[in-house]
Design a protein around this motif. Sequence first.
Motif, PDB file in Angstrom:
ATOM      1  N   GLN A   6       5.645   6.229  15.671  1.00  0.00           N
ATOM      2  CA  GLN A   6       4.262   6.102  16.112  1.00  0.00           C
ATOM      3  C   GLN A   6       3.286   6.307  14.938  1.00  0.00           C
ATOM      4  N   LEU A   7       3.458   7.431  14.248  1.00  0.00           N
ATOM      5  CA  LEU A   7       2.593   7.755  13.107  1.00  0.00           C
ATOM      6  C   LEU A   7       2.652   6.671  12.039  1.00  0.00           C
ATOM      7  N   GLY A   8       3.881   6.260  11.737  1.00  0.00           N
ATOM      8  CA  GLY A   8       4.083   5.268  10.679  1.00  0.00           C
ATOM      9  C   GLY A   8       3.435   3.943  11.046  1.00  0.00           C
ATOM     10  N   CYS A   9       3.585   3.564  12.296  1.00  0.00           N
ATOM     11  CA  CYS A   9       3.055   2.286  12.761  1.00  0.00           C
ATOM     12  C   CYS A   9       1.525   2.288  12.709  1.00  0.00           C
ATOM     13  N   GLU A  10       0.939   3.377  13.144  1.00  0.00           N
ATOM     14  CA  GLU A  10      -0.519   3.479  13.137  1.00  0.00           C
ATOM     15  C   GLU A  10      -1.060   3.533  11.709  1.00  0.00           C
ATOM     16  N   ARG A  55       0.806  -1.219   0.000  1.00  0.00           N
ATOM     17  CA  ARG A  55       0.000   0.000   0.000  1.00  0.00           C
ATOM     18  C   ARG A  55       0.841   1.271   0.000  1.00  0.00           C
ATOM     19  N   PHE A  56       2.079   1.153   0.411  1.00  0.00           N
ATOM     20  CA  PHE A  56       2.863   2.370   0.634  1.00  0.00           C
ATOM     21  C   PHE A  56       4.058   2.525  -0.304  1.00  0.00           C
ATOM     22  N   MET A  57       4.274   1.527  -1.160  1.00  0.00           N
ATOM     23  CA  MET A  57       5.373   1.637  -2.123  1.00  0.00           C
ATOM     24  C   MET A  57       4.948   2.589  -3.245  1.00  0.00           C
ATOM     25  N   PRO A  58       5.906   3.267  -3.876  1.00  0.00           N
ATOM     26  CA  PRO A  58       5.521   4.174  -4.964  1.00  0.00           C
ATOM     27  C   PRO A  58       5.006   3.372  -6.161  1.00  0.00           C
ATOM     28  N   GLU A  59       4.077   3.978  -6.897  1.00  0.00           N
ATOM     29  CA  GLU A  59       3.562   3.294  -8.092  1.00  0.00           C
ATOM     30  C   GLU A  59       4.484   3.598  -9.267  1.00  0.00           C
ATOM     31  N   LEU A  60       5.672   3.101  -9.174  1.00  0.00           N
ATOM     32  CA  LEU A  60       6.671   3.329 -10.209  1.00  0.00           C
ATOM     33  C   LEU A  60       7.278   1.987 -10.518  1.00  0.00           C
ATOM     34  N   ASP A  66       3.463  17.685   5.170  1.00  0.00           N
ATOM     35  CA  ASP A  66       4.763  17.102   5.539  1.00  0.00           C
ATOM     36  C   ASP A  66       4.576  15.970   6.557  1.00  0.00           C
ATOM     37  N   ILE A  67       3.710  16.208   7.524  1.00  0.00           N
ATOM     38  CA  ILE A  67       3.456  15.175   8.537  1.00  0.00           C
ATOM     39  C   ILE A  67       2.795  13.952   7.895  1.00  0.00           C
ATOM     40  N   ASP A  68       1.830  14.207   6.999  1.00  0.00           N
ATOM     41  CA  ASP A  68       1.163  13.092   6.311  1.00  0.00           C
ATOM     42  C   ASP A  68       2.149  12.309   5.448  1.00  0.00           C
ATOM     43  N   ASP A  69       3.022  13.040   4.753  1.00  0.00           N
ATOM     44  CA  ASP A  69       4.022  12.364   3.911  1.00  0.00           C
ATOM     45  C   ASP A  69       4.968  11.516   4.761  1.00  0.00           C
ATOM     46  N   TRP A  70       5.363  12.095   5.879  1.00  0.00           N
ATOM     47  CA  TRP A  70       6.270  11.363   6.787  1.00  0.00           C
ATOM     48  C   TRP A  70       5.603  10.059   7.249  1.00  0.00           C
ATOM     49  N   ALA A  71       4.360  10.172   7.659  1.00  0.00           N
ATOM     50  CA  ALA A  71       3.622   8.978   8.112  1.00  0.00           C
ATOM     51  C   ALA A  71       3.537   7.948   6.983  1.00  0.00           C
ATOM     52  N   HIS A  72       3.287   8.445   5.785  1.00  0.00           N
ATOM     53  CA  HIS A  72       3.143   7.542   4.642  1.00  0.00           C
ATOM     54  C   HIS A  72       4.447   6.785   4.381  1.00  0.00           C
ATOM     55  N   PHE A  83       6.920   6.412   6.360  1.00  0.00           N
ATOM     56  CA  PHE A  83       7.325   5.604   7.519  1.00  0.00           C
ATOM     57  C   PHE A  83       6.566   4.288   7.519  1.00  0.00           C
ATOM     58  N   ALA A  84       5.295   4.348   7.119  1.00  0.00           N
ATOM     59  CA  ALA A  84       4.519   3.104   6.985  1.00  0.00           C
ATOM     60  C   ALA A  84       5.192   2.198   5.941  1.00  0.00           C
ATOM     61  N   ARG A  85       5.773   2.827   4.932  1.00  0.00           N
ATOM     62  CA  ARG A  85       6.504   2.074   3.902  1.00  0.00           C
ATOM     63  C   ARG A  85       7.668   1.280   4.516  1.00  0.00           C
ATOM     64  N   CYS A  86       8.298   1.844   5.538  1.00  0.00           N
ATOM     65  CA  CYS A  86       9.383   1.110   6.224  1.00  0.00           C
ATOM     66  C   CYS A  86       8.863  -0.215   6.771  1.00  0.00           C
ATOM     67  N   PHE A  87       7.718  -0.164   7.410  1.00  0.00           N
ATOM     68  CA  PHE A  87       7.169  -1.389   7.998  1.00  0.00           C
ATOM     69  C   PHE A  87       6.756  -2.369   6.897  1.00  0.00           C
TER      70      PHE A  87
END
Length: 430
Positions: free
Chosen positions: A146-150, A5-10, A107-113, A115-119
């Motif tokens: 926290q943001l990324g995990c949620e 869900r969080f990987m770029p569509e490239l 910026d916060i939304d992008d960071w969360a996005h 960071f979710a990609r890391c997981f």
Amino acid sequence: MRTNRFMPELSTVRELRDRQLQGLQWTVNHALNGSSFYRKKLSEAGIGPSDLRSLDDLHRLPFTTADDLWEGYPFPLVCVPLDRVVRIHASSGTTGNKKVLCYTRKDIDDWAHFFARCFEMAELTTQDRVQIAVGYGMWTAGAGFQLGCEKFGAMAIPVGPGNMELQCQFLVDFQTTVVCCTASMGLLLAEEINRRGLRERINLKKMIFGSERSSEAMRARMRELLGVEHMFDIPGMTELYGPGTGLDCIHHRGIHYWADYYILEIIDPETLEPCPEGEIGEMVVTTLQKEGVPLIRYRTRDLTRILPGDCPCGSVLPRHDRLLGRTDDMIIFRGVNIYPRQIDKILSQTEGISCEFQITLDRRDDGRDYMIVRVERKQSVDASQNEALSRMIAARIKHSILVSAEVRVVDYGSLPRSERKSKRVFDNRD
Ligand code: ZN
């Protein structure tokens, strides 16, 4: 079940580069319009958005440095009206200078996005339980974890750093599957779990290490004590959102970085020219979507290299090596450039010693520089081995780094340990 869900569509490098060029043009335009600092800097360099016709034109842009952030205190390089800023973070800085960074909602939304990609890169699922054992607050970015995990949808356990009692209890009670912490703290935790005999009662599968270089030997020790399947490195700096700007995949062939959010260049810190692919140099980052404080060719002072070739995982996202030190950690000893990590690597390949070490540099009365490397003997090894061990290590240092070091083997547990970053180099030369 693996999500995507969080990987770029490239799917191709070509698409990625097109995306980067668009982002670069947007960033330069945004910086020109939003910040008098950038306006001045870009006009001095005689370059504007219309001059950026390909990614090669990136090299024409001026660098930004930590000094620029310090000088603009309290809200340096901000490119939006302050009423659009929803949060600030700061890097504590070792010299007392604070770099404050402003974040917009996006910026916060992008960071969360990302960071979710890391997981996602670490192949977690929403079944995972993530014990976040890093600091929360102004200086540190537990908030990012926290943001990324949620956002990802796993269960966040925001315990914070330290407090081994609580960490151990939660590992047992909540059956935590992933721990995020510094490598130093991970090692303390592993030793504590071992001491308490808890290994059979916990369910830990993965560890994610941030904000500090972790040595091979530390990892080997943790793997031995905990039996975890995967250990990941999570890079990140406050200037560039915070932690979570990349992660190694389960093949562990380097850190995939989020090239749709920033461009990474590697330059020679002396000449400022780009390094050939694969060579170690300073990381320079240019953001592609950041609103609050966009970065244009920001010199991070971190050393790494771009890893050539493709990863077996097939990701289009390029890879850099682990952080190999700071440009200012580089030791110049008797005319040789040495990174502490090189010593670390030698030690981690040596039997009979623990993973703790210290390097001291002295200038003695004869006017010459001396390097003393203190190394801990393993718990199970007898002190009668000191002599042989130190001779062997000195020979290996000589062989691979071409310098002479005095190696002193000390008792297990006699070098200081820290839950945060351990200082390993002491330069007493001036
Ligand atoms: Zn990969």
